[in-house]
Design an enzyme around this catalytic site. Structure first.
Site, PDB file in Angstrom:
ATOM      1  CD  GLN A  96      64.628  63.579  43.602  1.00 13.73           C
ATOM      2  OE1 GLN A  96      64.195  63.703  44.598  1.00 13.73           O
ATOM      3  NE2 GLN A  96      64.672  64.023  42.413  1.00 13.73           N
ATOM      4  N   GLY A  97      67.115  59.378  42.567  1.00 18.40           N
ATOM      5  CA  GLY A  97      68.350  59.224  42.283  1.00 18.40           C
ATOM      6  C   GLY A  97      68.713  59.894  40.918  1.00 18.40           C
ATOM      7  N   GLY A  98      70.094  59.951  40.616  1.00 17.59           N
ATOM      8  CA  GLY A  98      70.170  60.654  39.340  1.00 17.59           C
ATOM      9  C   GLY A  98      69.480  60.217  38.102  1.00 17.59           C
TER      10      GLY A  98
ATOM     11  CG  ASP B  67      76.050  55.202  41.858  1.00 21.10           C
ATOM     12  OD1 ASP B  67      77.244  55.525  42.759  1.00 21.10           O
ATOM     13  OD2 ASP B  67      75.266  55.657  41.797  1.00 21.10           O
TER      14      ASP B  67
END
Ligand SMILES: *[C@@H]1O[C@H](CO)[C@@H](O)[C@H](O)[C@H]1NC(C)=O
Ligand SMILES: *[C@@H]1O[C@H](CO)[C@@H](O)[C@H](O)[C@H]1NC(C)=O
Ligand SMILES: *[C@@H]1O[C@H](CO)[C@@H](O)[C@H](O)[C@H]1NC(C)=O
Ligand SMILES: *[C@@H]1O[C@H](CO)[C@@H](O)[C@H](O)[C@H]1NC(C)=O
Ligand SMILES: *[C@@H]1O[C@H](CO)[C@@H](O)[C@H](O)[C@H]1NC(C)=O
Ligand SMILES: *[C@@H]1O[C@H](CO)[C@@H](O)[C@H](O)[C@H]1NC(C)=O
Ligand SMILES: *[C@@H]1O[C@H](CO)[C@@H](O)[C@H](O)[C@H]1NC(C)=O
Ligand SMILES: *[C@@H]1O[C@H](CO)[C@@H](O)[C@H](O)[C@H]1NC(C)=O
Length: 911
Positions: free
Chosen positions: A589-591, A706
């Protein structure tokens, strides 16, 4: 015709089934609240924060159990509605006056939804972590009255939403960063009683909303910038007790200013006549300086205010030689000039009397028509001001309250205004408030003792429970609206007399309340409902699946765009590949949203990134992004296979990396085989080549923004592949209101610990920002540490060890033996990448070249083993995936041609 009605029949059945399911699912999730948990990142952060604190009064013992938001951890306030990501988030941390010692954990920087941070009145030591500046939603930060030392981190210039900045009464030192002038919302700026030194930045006048500035009792030197007289809204400017020299700014101060205090400095020159005619000025103190020349009496003669406000002019102990203008003193004006040469002039001695005692304001007594002195009230009760005619005894709530930086110096003139401000803020009647005492304290601050009486309804003598809780919540939750005049306040105590002890006690100790009972009953029902829903679901699943595809297809308004080398998937295909986005298929899960592992029709294993609601973007932008990504191919970059843009969903499909992330392999907790130094070096080199390609070969160049160990994936041969590049514009950081900024390019994106401090500050993105983040990854490779852990920043830690010649003490001992000269060179490179100053960092091309040099220095046996180890079938190698993405024919060739050392690294400096 039959066909049509038959189709309609199926369709409507599907609709009904969908509707029923939807209702049931909504019910069950809202009542069971299975997902009502705090964001795990924040839970971990809170634990780390507690760990760095000493809690002698055991205020935080309940932090050992349950969930911060749902088990009511002391001092943790949450948003009780879920955000887009389905988690609860910490809204406030209120740990004031708790006798806490210890230090501020950098993990505070992870409470990214937090709006209020209150740590005042403790005994905290150590410095302010720069990570505090990573809190984009912070409205109020109060760490005043502690023993914090060290400088103010420049990163604080990022606190875009901060209105209240209270750091007074600490030991903060160093130059105050001029960059703080970028804070657009700042209203109260309190840094008095610290050890700050250096100059006062003229840029501070650019803060558009500043009302109260207290920088007194520090060691500032240099002069008062002329620009300070241009701050248009300013109410109060206190620069007293510093070492300021030079002259007083000649400009005219804000029309609303009430207090100017420059006393106890080394100011020279004359007193500008511009102080005259400021309508609200109540205190002008220039005492104890070296001011000279003639004073114009127009400063106090030309007041245009309502005349009922007092005005104290204090010019004691200077070098003033004369007064010009009329000499009769207006009402309510005090002028103090003793300690100046002009006092030898007989006609002026009226201004030179010794200073009368600074008496505390007497209060305006409450008018009483009936004499209640004969009435004796029981303990904890007193005569209520709400019903003086009948001498009613009632039980007040007792509140110790302090105005920290009042915008006035004579309370009497403001008492009635204050009473109506506070009572309306608390939704009480004016007569329910009695100010028991007021006392000026050092600062100056105004301490009060307030009594709040129950409303005179049916002659009630006590507040009811909910009213007590409400009023207490108003004070403790900072829910009383801010006032420009009264400034920030703090709650000293909120005392409940015995009358109310039970009232409050019962709420926390009465066990199962009615509300809880209702909850339990509903919960039980909900479990039953959910169970039946699951059964129902299972039965219908197969039948539904078929029909769903039909209905989805029909509802779709898909624009199909052909992008070479990238496949356009349907929603159905994606659902099928992931077993309808089953939780068991979720791998991350990420932004941007969730990542699923999926298997396509042809058996290809893929990673599917599914944008969550809120990170969706316009179709045009989405395709622009895909177009860009489709043209990027490099052996050290994860390839895009396809996308899906249907049903209001946006997904990206990538090749799947069975060996997971680099982070997984560095964490000791995972039962993965540790990576050898040679493998780590190789991963570093691969990642660097991937990023160099993004900077120099991609057109337009892509800054990753990132880079972190969890964005570096490992293929079956443990070749590093950088993931998530180009997604920068796909993942705007939503702010609290849930709205996403229109121009994401200005939003600092990235992960705490990896963020280039310079980018953070300037919002100017350069290739060197990626170099910094990559340097952090290198340090992780070398030490196995997390970028921020146990309150320590990896860059700082390694730097300290390196400086003290102890570098090998921090090297990850799980990688076995290693050639020390190679490790040393690698450390040096990593630290160079992490230099604060952008220009001091190497370019990406230099990084690659240096890593290749280190690789060549490696004993051949080491590099050989690495090669054989990672190609040896059956051991570390997972079954080869058939996912060979379609190469785009017009993509530039892979710059790392040969396996490792190419020798054809472009010498072009990155743009
Ligand atoms: C925690 O606090 C919330 C909000 O104040 C309240 O609704 C809830 O009942 C409390 N829960 C417990 C377990 O005390
Ligand atoms: C702040 O520090 C000053 C100087 O040490 C002291 O006089 C004052 O009482 C302190 N104020 C508060 C609110 O602690
Ligand atoms: C004021 O102080 C600064 C630093 O202490 C010094 O460099 C400067 O010369 C002083 N200026 C005047 C006018 O005294
Ligand atoms: C001065 O104060 C008044 C009343 O609070 C306000 O309406 C006005 O905008 C203020 N003036 C400036 C320049 O801020
Ligand atoms: C400021 O004035 C005080 C008292 O006159 C003096 O002791 C001190 O040295 C001066 N400081 C500076 C920096 O000029
Ligand atoms: C003070 O007021 C007088 C009379 O209104 C006016 O003539 C004079 O210019 C004023 N002085 C200043 C410095 O504003
Ligand atoms: C101002 O002066 C008048 C007349 O002496 C006095 O009645 C009034 O209380 C004074 N106001 C204040 C705020 O001191
Ligand atoms: C609460 O604060 C007030 C004002 O500082 C003080 O007078 C009072 O004694 C305090 N009460 C308690 C119980 O600490």
């Amino acid at each position: 015709m039959f066909d049509n009605s038959g189709y309609f029949c199926i369709q409507s059945r599907v609709w009904i089934i969908e509707a029923v399911l939807l209702v049931w699912l909504c019910w069950s999730t809202s009542f069971i609240g299975a997902k009502d948990v705090t964001d795990p990142v924040e839970v971990t952060a809170l634990r780390a924060i507690k760990k760095s604190l000493n809690d002698p009064m055991n205020n935080l013992t309940n932090w050992n159990r349950g969930d911060p938001c749902t088990s009511n951890w002391t001092g943790v306030w949450c948003f009780y509605s879920k955000m887009n990501d389905g988690y609860l988030h910490v809204q406030q941390l209120q740990l004031l006056n708790m006798h806490l010692s210890g230090t501020l954990s950098p993990e505070l920087g992870r409470l990214s939804y937090m709006t209020i941070l209150l740590l005042n009145g403790n005994k905290l030591t150590g410095s302010l972590p720069e990570e505090l500046g990573y809190l984009p939603n912070l409205d109020r930060i109060q760490i005043d009255q502690n023993q914090i030392s060290g400088p103010i981190p420049i990163s604080f210039a990022n606190l875009n939403k901060t209105k209240h900045f209270h750091m007074n009464n600490n030991s903060i030192s160093g130059q105050i960063p001029p960059e703080l002038s970028r804070l657009p919302e700042l209203v109260h700026f309190l840094l008095d009683n610290n050890n700050l030194s250096g100059y006062l930045p003229q840029e501070f006048s650019e803060m558009p909303n500043l009302l109260i500035v207290q920088l007194d009792n520090n060691h500032f030197n240099g002069s008062i910038p002329d620009s300070y007289s241009n701050m248009s809204k300013l109410l109060k400017l206190d620069l007293s007790s510093n070492q300021l020299n030079g002259t007083i700014p000649p400009g005219r101060f804000s029309e609303n200013i009430t207090t100017i205090d420059f006393s106890n400095n080394n100011l020279t020159g004359t007193i500008p006549a511009n102080f005259s005619g400021l309508p609200h000025l109540q205190q002008l103190s220039l005492a104890n300086n070296s001011l000279s020349g003639t004073v114009s009496s127009s400063i106090w003669q030309n007041r245009t205010s309502n005349g009922n406000e007092t005005f104290v002019v204090d010019f004691q102990n200077n070098d003033l030689s004369n007064i010009s203008g009329t000499l009769n003193l207006p009402l309510n004006v005090t002028v103090r000039l003793n300690g100046n040469p002009l006092c030898t002039n007989e006609s002026l001695v009226q201004f030179c009397g010794s200073q009368s005692e600074e008496d505390n304001d007497a209060l305006n007594p409450v008018n009483s028509t009936v004499d209640c002195t004969a009435v004796r009230c029981p303990q904890s009760y007193e005569i209520s001001p709400t019903s003086l005619e009948i001498c009613l005894c009632s039980a007040p709530l007792l509140v110790g309250y302090r105005l920290k930086s009042p915008g006035f110096s004579n309370f009497l003139a403001y008492q009635s205004m204050f009473e109506s401000y506070l009572t309306s803020g608390l939704s009480l009647n004016l007569d329910q408030l009695k100010i028991d005492s007021v006392a000026w304290e050092e600062g100056p601050r105004l301490k009060m003792y307030l009594k709040l009486f129950p409303e005179d309804v049916n002659n009630s003598s006590e507040f009811n429970r909910s009213e007590v809780l409400r009023i207490r919540g108003m004070f403790t939750g900072w829910n009383i609206p801010d006032s420009e005049v009264f400034g920030p306040y703090e709650l000293i105590n909120f005392t409940l007399s015995d009358v109310y002890k039970d009232v409050i006690g019962s709420s926390s100790s009465s066990g199962v309340s009615t509300g809880a009972l209702v909850g339990i009953v509903l919960g039980t029902i909900a479990v039953a409902v959910t169970l039946s829903a699951i059964v129902f679901l299972l039965i219908l699943k197969n039948r539904l699946k078929k029909y769903q595809t039909i209905s989805r297809r029909r509802k779709s308004t898909r624009i199909s765009i052909k992008i070479d080398g990238v496949k356009d998937f349907t929603y159905g295909e994606m659902a099928l590949a992931t077993n309808n986005f089953n939780d068991s298929a979720e791998v991350g899960q990420g932004g941007y949203g969730k990542v699923y592992k999926g298997v396509l029709d042809d058996g290809t294993v893929v990673a599917i990134k599914r944008a969550q609601e809120g990170s969706l973007q316009g179709q045009k932008e989405f395709f622009t992004e895909i177009e860009l990504l489709s043209r990027v191919h490099h052996r050290n970059l994860v390839s895009l296979i396809g996308y899906c843009d249907e049903e209001g969903e946006q997904m990206l499909v990538y090749e799947f990396m069975p060996n997971g992330t680099l982070r997984d392999h560095l964490s000791a907790s995972k039962s993965k085989e540790p990576l050898s130094f040679a493998m780590r070096l190789r991963i570093a080199l691969g990642s660097s080549k991937g990023i160099l390609y993004l900077h120099t070969e991609a057109n337009p160049p892509i800054f990753h923004r990132d880079i972190k160990a969890s964005n570096i994936l490992l293929d079956p041969k443990f070749i590093a592949k950088v993931a998530d590049f180009g997604l920068s514009r796909l993942a705007p950081v939503p702010d609290i209101e849930g709205s996403t900024p229109a121009h994401v390019s200005t939003v600092v994106k990235g992960t705490p610990g990896y963020l280039d401090p310079e980018y953070f500050l300037t919002h100017k993105l350069t290739d060197k920002s990626d170099v910094y983040s990559l340097g952090v990854v290198f340090l992780e490779l070398l030490t196995g540490m997390h970028p921020i852990s146990h309150g320590k920043n990896i860059v700082r830690e390694v730097n300290v060890s390196y400086q003290s010649g102890m570098i090998f003490s921090v090297i990850d001992n799980r990688m076995g033996s290693y050639p020390s000269e190679c490790v040393e060179k690698f450390v040096k490179l990593a630290l160079k990448c992490c230099q604060e100053d952008t220009d001091a960092r190497p370019s990406m091309a230099q990084v690659v070249r240096e890593l290749e040099n280190i690789w060549l220095m490696m004993p051949e046996s080491d590099t050989k083993t690495t090669e054989s180890l990672i190609t040896e079938p059956g051991k570390l190698v997972s079954p080869p995936s058939s996912s060979t993405p379609t190469k785009n024919p017009y993509v530039s060739s892979d710059i790392s041609g040969s396996d490792l050392v190419s020798g054809v690294i472009p010498t072009i400096a990155p743009r």
